[in-house]
Design a protein around this motif. Structure first.
Motif, short mmCIF file in Angstrom:
data_model
loop_
_atom_site.label_atom_id
_atom_site.label_comp_id
_atom_site.label_asym_id
_atom_site.label_seq_id
_atom_site.Cartn_x
_atom_site.Cartn_y
_atom_site.Cartn_z
N ASN A 82 42.22 -61.93 -33.29
CA ASN A 82 41.29 -62.89 -32.72
C ASN A 82 40.01 -62.85 -33.55
N GLU A 83 39.70 -63.98 -34.17
CA GLU A 83 38.55 -64.02 -35.07
C GLU A 83 37.22 -63.85 -34.34
N GLU A 84 37.21 -64.03 -33.03
CA GLU A 84 35.96 -63.91 -32.28
C GLU A 84 35.65 -62.45 -31.92
N LEU A 85 36.53 -61.54 -32.27
CA LEU A 85 36.31 -60.13 -31.94
C LEU A 85 35.58 -59.43 -33.07
N GLU A 86 34.63 -58.58 -32.69
CA GLU A 86 33.87 -57.81 -33.66
C GLU A 86 34.54 -56.46 -33.86
N ASP A 87 34.52 -55.95 -35.07
CA ASP A 87 35.20 -54.69 -35.39
C ASP A 87 34.41 -53.50 -34.84
N LYS A 88 34.34 -53.43 -33.51
CA LYS A 88 33.60 -52.37 -32.83
C LYS A 88 34.43 -51.81 -31.69
N CYS A 89 34.15 -50.56 -31.35
CA CYS A 89 34.78 -49.88 -30.21
C CYS A 89 33.68 -49.46 -29.24
N ILE A 90 33.84 -49.81 -27.98
CA ILE A 90 32.95 -49.31 -26.93
C ILE A 90 33.67 -48.15 -26.28
N PHE A 91 33.07 -46.97 -26.32
CA PHE A 91 33.67 -45.73 -25.80
C PHE A 91 32.93 -45.35 -24.52
N ILE A 92 33.63 -45.43 -23.38
CA ILE A 92 33.00 -45.18 -22.07
C ILE A 92 33.60 -43.91 -21.48
N SER A 93 32.73 -42.93 -21.18
CA SER A 93 33.22 -41.62 -20.73
C SER A 93 32.87 -41.27 -19.28
N ASN A 182 45.60 -42.13 -30.64
CA ASN A 182 45.21 -43.54 -30.78
C ASN A 182 43.69 -43.71 -30.67
N ILE A 183 43.07 -42.96 -29.75
CA ILE A 183 41.61 -43.04 -29.58
C ILE A 183 40.91 -42.62 -30.87
N VAL A 184 41.33 -41.49 -31.43
CA VAL A 184 40.71 -41.00 -32.68
C VAL A 184 40.95 -42.00 -33.81
N ASP A 185 42.15 -42.55 -33.88
CA ASP A 185 42.48 -43.52 -34.92
C ASP A 185 41.59 -44.76 -34.83
N ILE A 186 41.38 -45.26 -33.62
CA ILE A 186 40.52 -46.43 -33.43
C ILE A 186 39.08 -46.10 -33.83
N MET A 187 38.58 -44.95 -33.38
CA MET A 187 37.19 -44.58 -33.67
C MET A 187 36.96 -44.40 -35.18
N LYS A 188 37.98 -43.89 -35.87
CA LYS A 188 37.84 -43.70 -37.33
C LYS A 188 37.93 -45.01 -38.10
N ASN A 189 38.68 -45.96 -37.58
CA ASN A 189 38.99 -47.15 -38.36
C ASN A 189 38.23 -48.42 -37.96
N THR A 190 37.40 -48.35 -36.93
CA THR A 190 36.54 -49.49 -36.63
C THR A 190 35.19 -49.24 -37.30
N SER A 191 34.49 -50.32 -37.55
CA SER A 191 33.23 -50.20 -38.30
C SER A 191 32.15 -49.48 -37.50
N GLN A 192 32.23 -49.54 -36.16
CA GLN A 192 31.21 -48.88 -35.34
C GLN A 192 31.78 -48.53 -33.98
N THR A 193 31.45 -47.32 -33.50
CA THR A 193 31.78 -46.90 -32.14
C THR A 193 30.49 -46.72 -31.37
N ILE A 194 30.41 -47.37 -30.22
CA ILE A 194 29.23 -47.27 -29.36
C ILE A 194 29.64 -46.47 -28.13
N SER A 195 29.00 -45.33 -27.92
CA SER A 195 29.33 -44.47 -26.77
C SER A 195 28.40 -44.76 -25.60
N ILE A 196 29.00 -44.88 -24.42
CA ILE A 196 28.24 -45.13 -23.20
C ILE A 196 28.38 -43.93 -22.28
#
Length: 196
Positions: A82-93, A182-196
């Motif tokens: 989806n072209e409207e998605l930004e290469d970011k991960c929101i990490f909510i703990s 999978n979580i580690v893989d996503i966090m390593k391979n997206t341009s930015q991870t934002i932790s909440i």
């Protein structure tokens, strides 16, 4: 070439890691993976798709699930983006936002997730760990907004170990179950991870 893996009794994310190791060694062939729970099955199916492998469940009994994974140059899995998605991960703990008053934290996290639906581009992934899995399984307000995001292509992922710990494995209402690999893989391979 045929490779067989018995991953029964292994804690998450070992079934996924063991499967990936064998798939990495293989250029063409079939990997048969035996697991003993649905979460491991779903995680391995997701891994297979991400590696452009064809995977299916060929046997399923009470504590016995056999997956067949085909790898080779003739296997092509369509990867929809989806072209409207930004290469970011929101990490909510946590199911609360910030530290201090829990009632306020509950209001803030609901407001945060609602606001995500109002601000584009959306992130590619939202990952929920620890008590945050309550937001995908129990909290009706957040589930409703997360479904909006999911319909727009955002990957909503809840930690399987966390769902098990809180007794919510059967209660997940939005997104899918994931694992630490999978979580580690996503966090390593997206341009930015934002932790909440």
């Amino acid at each position: 070439m045929l490779v067989e893996i018995d991953a029964r009794g292994l804690a998450c994310p070992k079934p996924v890691i063991n499967t990936k190791k064998e798939l990495d060694k293989l250029e063409n062939g079939i990997v048969l993976v035996t697991v003993d729970n649905a979460i491991a099955r779903e995680n391995i199916l997701k891994l297979s798709k991400s590696l452009n492998c064809e995977a299916s469940t060929i046997k399923e009994e009470k504590d016995l699930i056999v997956l067949e994974i085909k790898k080779g140059k003739d296997v092509i899995i369509e990867n929809k983006k989806n072209e409207e998605l930004e290469d970011k991960c929101i990490f909510i703990s946590s199911d609360k936002m910030g530290q201090g008053n829990d009632e306020l934290g509950d209001v803030l996290i609901k407001g945060f997730i609602y606001t995500l639906t109002e601000v584009k581009p959306y992130p590619k992934h939202i990952v929920f760990v620890n008590s945050a899995v309550n937001l995908t399984a129990k909290n009706k307000a957040t589930i409703e907004n997360l479904k909006i995001l999911e319909e727009c292509g955002v990957e909503i992922l809840s930690c399987g170990t966390c769902l098990d710990y809180y007794g919510l494995k059967e209660s997940l209402e939005v997104g899918c179950v994931t694992n630490m690999y999978n979580i580690v893989d996503i966090m390593k391979n997206t341009s930015q991870t934002i932790s909440i």
